[in-house]
Structure formats: C-alpha cells, structure tokens
Design a protein around this motif. Sequence first.
Motif, PDB file in Angstrom:
ATOM      1  N   ILE A   1       0.834  -1.203   0.000  1.00 20.25           N
ATOM      2  CA  ILE A   1       0.000   0.000   0.000  1.00 20.25           C
ATOM      3  C   ILE A   1       0.870   1.255   0.000  1.00 20.25           C
ATOM      4  CG2 ILE A   1      -1.631   1.347   1.400  1.00 20.25           C
ATOM      5  CD1 ILE A   1      -2.851  -1.419   2.202  1.00 20.25           C
ATOM      6  N   ILE A   2       1.926   1.264   0.799  1.00 21.11           N
ATOM      7  CA  ILE A   2       2.838   2.418   0.847  1.00 21.11           C
ATOM      8  C   ILE A   2       3.505   2.623  -0.509  1.00 21.11           C
ATOM      9  CG2 ILE A   2       5.005   3.258   1.841  1.00 21.11           C
ATOM     10  CD1 ILE A   2       4.059   1.939   4.509  1.00 21.11           C
ATOM     11  N   SER A   3       3.964   1.531  -1.120  1.00 20.94           N
ATOM     12  CA  SER A   3       4.615   1.638  -2.433  1.00 20.94           C
ATOM     13  C   SER A   3       3.643   2.108  -3.503  1.00 20.94           C
ATOM     14  CB  SER A   3       5.220   0.295  -2.839  1.00 20.94           C
ATOM     15  OG  SER A   3       6.272  -0.055  -1.978  1.00 20.94           O
ATOM     16  N   LEU A   4       2.450   1.528  -3.519  1.00 20.72           N
ATOM     17  CA  LEU A   4       1.456   1.925  -4.513  1.00 20.72           C
ATOM     18  C   LEU A   4       1.023   3.379  -4.314  1.00 20.72           C
ATOM     19  CD1 LEU A   4      -0.638  -1.347  -4.622  1.00 20.72           C
ATOM     20  CD2 LEU A   4       0.802  -0.434  -6.462  1.00 20.72           C
ATOM     21  N   ALA A   5       0.889   3.801  -3.063  1.00 22.56           N
ATOM     22  CA  ALA A   5       0.516   5.188  -2.786  1.00 22.56           C
ATOM     23  C   ALA A   5       1.585   6.145  -3.299  1.00 22.56           C
ATOM     24  CB  ALA A   5       0.295   5.392  -1.292  1.00 22.56           C
ATOM     25  N   ALA A   6       2.842   5.765  -3.159  1.00 23.04           N
ATOM     26  CA  ALA A   6       3.931   6.614  -3.637  1.00 23.04           C
ATOM     27  C   ALA A   6       3.878   6.762  -5.157  1.00 23.04           C
ATOM     28  CB  ALA A   6       5.281   6.050  -3.207  1.00 23.04           C
ATOM     29  N   LEU A   7       3.497   5.711  -5.837  1.00 19.64           N
ATOM     30  CA  LEU A   7       3.456   5.748  -7.302  1.00 19.64           C
ATOM     31  C   LEU A   7       2.141   6.312  -7.841  1.00 19.64           C
ATOM     32  CD1 LEU A   7       5.084   2.300  -8.075  1.00 19.64           C
ATOM     33  CD2 LEU A   7       6.140   4.569  -8.262  1.00 19.64           C
ATOM     34  N   ALA A   8       1.168   6.520  -6.985  1.00 19.43           N
ATOM     35  CA  ALA A   8      -0.150   6.977  -7.417  1.00 19.43           C
ATOM     36  C   ALA A   8      -0.217   8.495  -7.531  1.00 19.43           C
ATOM     37  CB  ALA A   8      -1.221   6.464  -6.457  1.00 19.43           C
ATOM     38  N   GLN A   9       0.839   9.064  -8.048  1.00 15.42           N
ATOM     39  CA  GLN A   9       0.910  10.510  -8.271  1.00 15.42           C
ATOM     40  C   GLN A   9       1.743  10.698  -9.533  1.00 15.42           C
ATOM     41  OE1 GLN A   9       3.174  13.097  -8.336  1.00 15.42           O
ATOM     42  NE2 GLN A   9       1.660  14.713  -8.077  1.00 15.42           N
ATOM     43  N   GLU A  10       1.264  11.508 -10.444  1.00 22.31           N
ATOM     44  CA  GLU A  10       1.863  11.631 -11.771  1.00 22.31           C
ATOM     45  C   GLU A  10       3.361  11.939 -11.742  1.00 22.31           C
ATOM     46  OE1 GLU A  10       1.301  14.285 -15.839  1.00 22.31           O
ATOM     47  OE2 GLU A  10      -0.096  14.544 -14.181  1.00 22.31           O
TER      48      GLU A  10
ATOM     49  N   TYR B   1      20.262   9.244  -6.732  1.00 30.39           N
ATOM     50  CA  TYR B   1      19.038   8.501  -6.461  1.00 30.39           C
ATOM     51  C   TYR B   1      18.961   7.331  -7.424  1.00 30.39           C
ATOM     52  CZ  TYR B   1      17.586  12.249  -3.431  1.00 30.39           C
ATOM     53  OH  TYR B   1      17.516  13.153  -2.402  1.00 30.39           O
ATOM     54  N   LYS B   2      18.641   6.160  -6.862  1.00 31.12           N
ATOM     55  CA  LYS B   2      18.557   4.935  -7.654  1.00 31.12           C
ATOM     56  C   LYS B   2      17.252   4.216  -7.332  1.00 31.12           C
ATOM     57  CE  LYS B   2      23.534   4.234  -7.627  1.00 31.12           C
ATOM     58  NZ  LYS B   2      24.627   3.289  -7.401  1.00 31.12           N
ATOM     59  N   PRO B   3      16.703   3.526  -8.318  1.00 32.02           N
ATOM     60  CA  PRO B   3      15.499   2.749  -8.029  1.00 32.02           C
ATOM     61  C   PRO B   3      15.889   1.488  -7.267  1.00 32.02           C
ATOM     62  CG  PRO B   3      16.206   2.296 -10.253  1.00 32.02           C
ATOM     63  CD  PRO B   3      17.127   3.375  -9.710  1.00 32.02           C
ATOM     64  N   SER B   4      15.031   1.059  -6.377  1.00 33.51           N
ATOM     65  CA  SER B   4      15.233  -0.226  -5.719  1.00 33.51           C
ATOM     66  C   SER B   4      14.529  -1.267  -6.579  1.00 33.51           C
ATOM     67  CB  SER B   4      14.661  -0.223  -4.305  1.00 33.51           C
ATOM     68  OG  SER B   4      14.743  -1.527  -3.768  1.00 33.51           O
ATOM     69  N   ILE B   5      15.292  -1.893  -7.446  1.00 33.14           N
ATOM     70  CA  ILE B   5      14.723  -2.892  -8.353  1.00 33.14           C
ATOM     71  C   ILE B   5      14.159  -4.065  -7.553  1.00 33.14           C
ATOM     72  CG2 ILE B   5      15.227  -4.449 -10.283  1.00 33.14           C
ATOM     73  CD1 ILE B   5      15.274  -1.436 -11.019  1.00 33.14           C
ATOM     74  N   THR B   6      14.820  -4.403  -6.452  1.00 31.60           N
ATOM     75  CA  THR B   6      14.323  -5.488  -5.601  1.00 31.60           C
ATOM     76  C   THR B   6      12.944  -5.154  -5.058  1.00 31.60           C
ATOM     77  OG1 THR B   6      16.575  -6.107  -4.994  1.00 31.60           O
ATOM     78  CG2 THR B   6      14.806  -6.859  -3.532  1.00 31.60           C
ATOM     79  N   ARG B   7      12.782  -3.939  -4.551  1.00 29.14           N
ATOM     80  CA  ARG B   7      11.475  -3.524  -4.005  1.00 29.14           C
ATOM     81  C   ARG B   7      10.420  -3.491  -5.106  1.00 29.14           C
ATOM     82  NH1 ARG B   7       9.433  -2.103   1.222  1.00 29.14           N
ATOM     83  NH2 ARG B   7       7.644  -0.780   0.882  1.00 29.14           N
ATOM     84  N   MET B   8      10.786  -2.996  -6.280  1.00 21.86           N
ATOM     85  CA  MET B   8       9.862  -2.957  -7.408  1.00 21.86           C
ATOM     86  C   MET B   8       9.422  -4.374  -7.770  1.00 21.86           C
ATOM     87  SD  MET B   8      10.480  -1.594 -11.308  1.00 21.86           S
ATOM     88  CE  MET B   8      11.527  -2.986 -11.736  1.00 21.86           C
ATOM     89  N   ASN B   9      10.375  -5.297  -7.843  1.00 18.84           N
ATOM     90  CA  ASN B   9      10.038  -6.679  -8.176  1.00 18.84           C
ATOM     91  C   ASN B   9       9.203  -7.338  -7.079  1.00 18.84           C
ATOM     92  OD1 ASN B   9      11.219  -6.640 -10.696  1.00 18.84           O
ATOM     93  ND2 ASN B   9      13.194  -7.319  -9.941  1.00 18.84           N
TER      94      ASN B   9
END
Length: 108
Positions: A7-16, A73-81
């Motif tokens: 939910i926290i991850s999806l909320a972070a991405l739920a903004q343009e 700043y780097k994406p956390s590919i592990t968290r994304m996966n």
Amino acid sequence: MEEKEAIISLAALAQEQRLRIFRALVGAAPEGMTPSGLSAMLDVPASTLSFHLKELLHSGLVTQERESRNLIYKPSITRMNDLLGYLTAHCCQGAACGTASASTCADC
C-alpha cells in the motif's frame, strides 16, 4: 512483501510526478541520477522534485547515495520486483505464469 508495504509503495506511485520520476530512475538504473539531472530531464522544479523524492525514499522504491558532493538517487529494483510479485501472487489461481494451467490468463 506485506500488504502494508504494498500500500505504501502503490501510494507513492499513485501521483503523476512521482511515477514519472520513478520511471526515469528505472531507465537510468543501475547508475541512478542526481536531482539536477532529474529536474532537467523531467522539467520539475528542484523543490517539487525534493518533495517527491522524499516520498519515494519513504516507500522504499528509491535509494539515496552520496557520491562526493552529489546525491545519487537509484530505483530499488528489488522492491519494485517484490511489489510486482505481490500484485501477481494470486494470478491464474496461483499457477506460475506461462504454465499450461495458466493458459486462460491472457497476459501470462
């Protein structure tokens, strides 16, 4: 991944703007990007970018490293996966995508 983390991850991405920032960072992986590089690439003011990066950091989807005087700043590919795995864990009645029993799922 637990539901609360998803939910926290999806909320972070739920903004343009945050979604655009995250996608830019995924495209720049594994090297990452500086805030000034992101700001120029996405035409986002530095103060706005800082706010959104903080939210992405809080979600765990982005990491921050110091390289001499620069923040990278780097994406956390592990968290994304992990998030993608959480979202697809019950796809096709629990069968792994691509198996014969999952053939009814159009995207598997």
